[in-house]
Design an enzyme around this catalytic site. Structure first.
Site, mmCIF file in Angstrom:
data_model
loop_
_atom_site.group_PDB
_atom_site.id
_atom_site.type_symbol
_atom_site.label_atom_id
_atom_site.label_comp_id
_atom_site.label_asym_id
_atom_site.label_seq_id
_atom_site.Cartn_x
_atom_site.Cartn_y
_atom_site.Cartn_z
ATOM 1 N N ASN A 77 -8.245 -15.026 -14.707
ATOM 2 C CA ASN A 77 -7.899 -16.212 -14.365
ATOM 3 C C ASN A 77 -6.551 -16.373 -15.391
ATOM 4 O O ASN A 77 -5.535 -15.958 -15.071
ATOM 5 C CB ASN A 77 -9.056 -17.310 -14.608
ATOM 6 C CG ASN A 77 -8.440 -18.822 -14.800
ATOM 7 O OD1 ASN A 77 -7.646 -19.003 -13.828
ATOM 8 N ND2 ASN A 77 -8.978 -19.382 -15.507
ATOM 9 N N GLU A 78 -7.141 -17.030 -16.776
ATOM 10 C CA GLU A 78 -5.898 -17.313 -17.776
ATOM 11 C C GLU A 78 -6.058 -16.229 -18.609
ATOM 12 O O GLU A 78 -7.139 -16.631 -19.847
ATOM 13 C CB GLU A 78 -6.139 -18.717 -18.252
ATOM 14 C CG GLU A 78 -5.559 -19.685 -17.115
ATOM 15 C CD GLU A 78 -5.621 -21.059 -17.607
ATOM 16 O OE1 GLU A 78 -6.551 -21.507 -18.661
ATOM 17 O OE2 GLU A 78 -5.120 -22.021 -17.173
HETATM 18 O O1 AHR Z 1 -8.548 -26.527 -13.997
HETATM 19 C C1 AHR Z 1 -9.181 -26.770 -14.887
HETATM 20 C C2 AHR Z 1 -8.918 -25.520 -16.024
HETATM 21 O O2 AHR Z 1 -7.696 -25.346 -16.515
HETATM 22 C C3 AHR Z 1 -9.310 -24.238 -15.352
HETATM 23 O O3 AHR Z 1 -10.608 -23.945 -15.216
HETATM 24 C C4 AHR Z 1 -8.458 -23.200 -15.945
HETATM 25 O O4 AHR Z 1 -8.030 -22.212 -15.194
HETATM 26 C C5 AHR Z 1 -7.438 -23.921 -16.799
HETATM 27 O O5 AHR Z 1 -7.373 -23.955 -18.184
#
Ligand code: AHR
Length: 667
Positions: free
Chosen positions: A382-383
């Site tokens: 993800n991030e």
């Molecule tokens: O959308 C909320 C959060 O924002 C998500 O979980 C994450 O990927 C981002 O930091």
């Protein structure tokens, strides 16, 4: 006149003549350019803000399997109730045993508080179900009520059903009732009774469930109809799931594990939800993931909505914001120990696309879907990010890619440039994504109004490397200041910014606003596209912007210029942003214009290459109050308005009101 004053008046003259100019936009209507991908505008679902349990997933009972760490959280017990842990479902072993209390007036039973209460709508049918047995044999009866604790005395008036339980074997029992009233905040109460008014027989209960019968597509393990309908109505081209940060987990144990989210719903194990504690000012200790809405249901919705599925899987790094990168015990998997994580990805492709004779294809078939789901995209991580001296993400990603690309070259793989749209994390990863040959890169930007109007961002994708991976703007939203979180102006700036996606459709292939859902009583993060309580829902202005882009997507970009420049709100462009597309299927020319300024702007649309327009309409989203927003009580305060416009020839003289997003559809 002094030189300084002279220059100032010259400048003033230049600005005023810019303001007075006719905003003539020239569209090369017969020169279709880059293809606008079907995936261009989509949705991103994460179980944040009670989006799954308590939201889209229509289950009304909280902690239905008694597996929350405090096993009776959400329940009240009365009489003689014991918690047991040798139930019929190995991944959810707990259940409750209800027995005679020793006195006929001391009733035994349990009561569930639901998600912010249990709401019923007058005349609607509800399906109660429970796994039960009489462990010592014999028969018993349970009385199931939906009770309004606030108006005692009326309790017996509301929905009621009786369920007879028989024998020592666990069985699933179901019953149905029709609600007599619309009530927002009730509880589900279950009394143990003797069969045929006889003596009380000990009875075990497990997986206590209550669903409205009228779910999306009438499915038993179904979704809330109004919320699923809102997603479908948006016409998404792609559906990213299941997160977000919950993919990573706060630690490895709590990452999202798709294999736990498929198969019989009673045996999907509970997972923690990091949004229960991420913000201590929005703390929800009763927020867990039941996985009742799991990967099968996600794929099924993609099929329902006619869009591409885009699952995200853990790359072996749990949340990097929350963990030391050196912690390879709890937080991260060592680079040479990723086999089972990579296997999860391979198996996921088999679950989605594999033949019914394969292990995971059979699981899908057993769940009622022998046909493949036709997965084409997979995101790894993800991030995530690398450090100057540590390839935390890319070293792991390389391991995944070396296996996945060989086994499944037909899939498009998506990497990430981390949590920011700029800065060191982004700068380190961006060139690496190109070097590694990812198909797409996921960019995230939750930014303020200033960011959305800064020149560098308005022109962001105009300057992108055309040979690098395509862009997936996987999470973005304009965050306003102060109290107004889903206010109109933020949506307008999103609409303006999105002209840059469309203009650069050769680079930007997907975009999904975030987050998608929020319960008004249970949110952790805002703004969000769709809000709800247990009975009602409303769509934010941002939702409508997304929806307008998706409905009037077009198939190819058309060149559009004003004074020989792209229209991206530059200083000589009077607050206007614009983009044009053709829809080759309908023959329509679509021009989207956002006027973020305070004044209405006359606009001349000159469609070169077209002889005569035959029909036209314009759909506008507008508010005079930049801070205005839709609410549960006023859900349609700001909604798109459509009107036909008279056309002829190839020039349309129009005016775009101040603070307006307008979509012209011309035939
Ligand atoms: O959308 C909320 C959060 O924002 C998500 O979980 C994450 O990927 C981002 O930091």
């Amino acid at each position: 006149m002094k030189m300084k004053t002279f220059l100032a008046s010259l400048l003033a003259l230049a600005v005023s003549s810019a303001n007075a100019q006719t905003n003539e936009m020239i569209v090369q209507a017969n020169k279709p350019g880059a293809t606008i991908q079907n995936t261009m505008y989509g949705i991103f679902f994460e179980d944040i803000n009670f989006a799954a349990d308590g939201g889209l997933y229509a289950e009304m009972v909280k902690n239905r399997s008694f597996e929350f760490p405090q096993n009776l959280m959400g329940w009240r017990t009365f009489g003689k109730v014991e918690l047991k842990d040798d139930g019929p479902f190995d991944k959810n072993p707990h259940y409750v045993r209800l027995s005679y209390s020793g006195h006929h007036d001391k009733h035994t039973g349990i009561e569930n508080e639901g998600y912010f209460g249990i709401a019923t709508k007058k005349g609607e049918k509800y399906r109660f179900s429970v796994w039960a047995r009489c462990p010592e044999g014999g028969k018993s009866t349970i009385l199931v009520q939906v009770v309004d604790n606030a108006s005692m005395g009326e309790t017996q008036e509301q929905a009621v059903c009786w369920v007879d339980v028989e024998g020592k074997e666990w069985k699933k029992y179901t019953a149905e009732f029709t609600a007599k009233k619309t009530m927002p905040k009730q509880s589900l109460r279950i009394f143990l009774r003797g069969f045929n008014k006889g003596p009380i027989t000990t009875t075990d209960l497990e997986h206590v469930s209550l669903f409205p019968e009228d779910t999306w597509k009438g499915r038993e393990n179904g979704m809330r109809k109004d919320l699923a309908q809102a997603l479908c109505d948006m016409k998404p081209g792609v559906f990213r799931f299941p997160g977000g940060c919950i993919v990573e987990g706060t630690d490895l144990n709590t990452r999202y594990q798709w294999k736990n989210s498929v198969g019989p719903v009673e045996n999907r194990p509970l997972n923690e939800n990091r949004w229960h504690y991420t913000f201590d000012y929005r703390f929800y200790p009763d927020y867990y993931q039941s996985y009742g809405l799991g990967f099968f249901e996600f794929f099924q919705m993609c099929e329902d909505f006619g869009c591409e599925a885009l699952p995200v899987i853990s790359c072996g790094l749990s949340c990097q914001f929350q963990n030391d990168i050196k912690d390879e015990k709890n937080a991260h998997v060592a680079i040479d120990s990723l086999e089972s994580y990579i296997q999860d990805a391979v198996d996921l492709i088999e679950f989605a696309n594999g033949d019914v004779n394969t292990k995971w294809g059979k699981v899908r078939a057993d769940m009622g879907h022998p046909e493949p789901f036709n997965l084409h995209y997979l995101a790894v991580g993800n991030e995530q990010w690398d450090y100057k001296d540590n390839e935390a993400y890319t070293a792991r990603l390389k391991k995944f890619m070396s296996v996945l690309k060989k086994k499944h070259p037909e899939i498009k793989y998506i990497g990430t440039t981390g949590p920011d749209s700029e800065g060191w994390k982004f700068d380190i990863l961006k060139p690496k994504m190109k070097e590694m040959g990812l198909d797409l890169v996921d960019e995230h930007f939750y930014r303020n109004e200033k960011w959305f109007t800064d020149s560098i961002n308005r022109h962001r994708y105009d300057k992108y490397d055309r040979k690098a991976p395509k862009i997936f703007a996987g999470e973005y939203a304009c965050h306003g200041k102060g109290k107004k979180w889903n206010h109109f102006n933020a949506a307008l700036l999103e609409a303006a910014f999105m002209t840059g996606y469309e203009r650069n459709a050769d680079v930007v292939n997907m975009a999904t606003y975030a987050p998608l859902f929020a319960h008004v009583e249970g949110w952790q993060w805002r703004p969000d596209a769709i809000w709800y309580d247990n009975l009602r829902s409303f769509k934010s202005c941002s939702y409508y912007v997304q929806s307008l882009y998706a409905h009037y997507k077009g198939t190819n970009v058309l060149p559009l210029k004003m004074n020989n420049k792209v229209v991206a709100g530059d200083s000589d462009q009077n607050g206007l942003f614009a983009t044009a597309a053709v829809d080759k299927n309908t023959g329509e020319t679509i021009i989207k214009i956002a006027n973020i300024g305070e004044k209405a702007q006359p606009v001349k649309l000159n469609l070169k290459g077209i002889k005569k327009l035959t029909s036209g309409k314009v759909i506008t989203l507008h508010s005079n109050e930049p801070d205005a927003e839709n609410t549960l009580d006023n859900p349609e305060k700001i909604v798109p308005q459509e009107k036909t416009i008279s056309v002829g020839g190839n020039i349309l003289d129009t005016e775009v009101p101040a603070k307006t997003f307008a979509v012209y559809v011309l035939k």
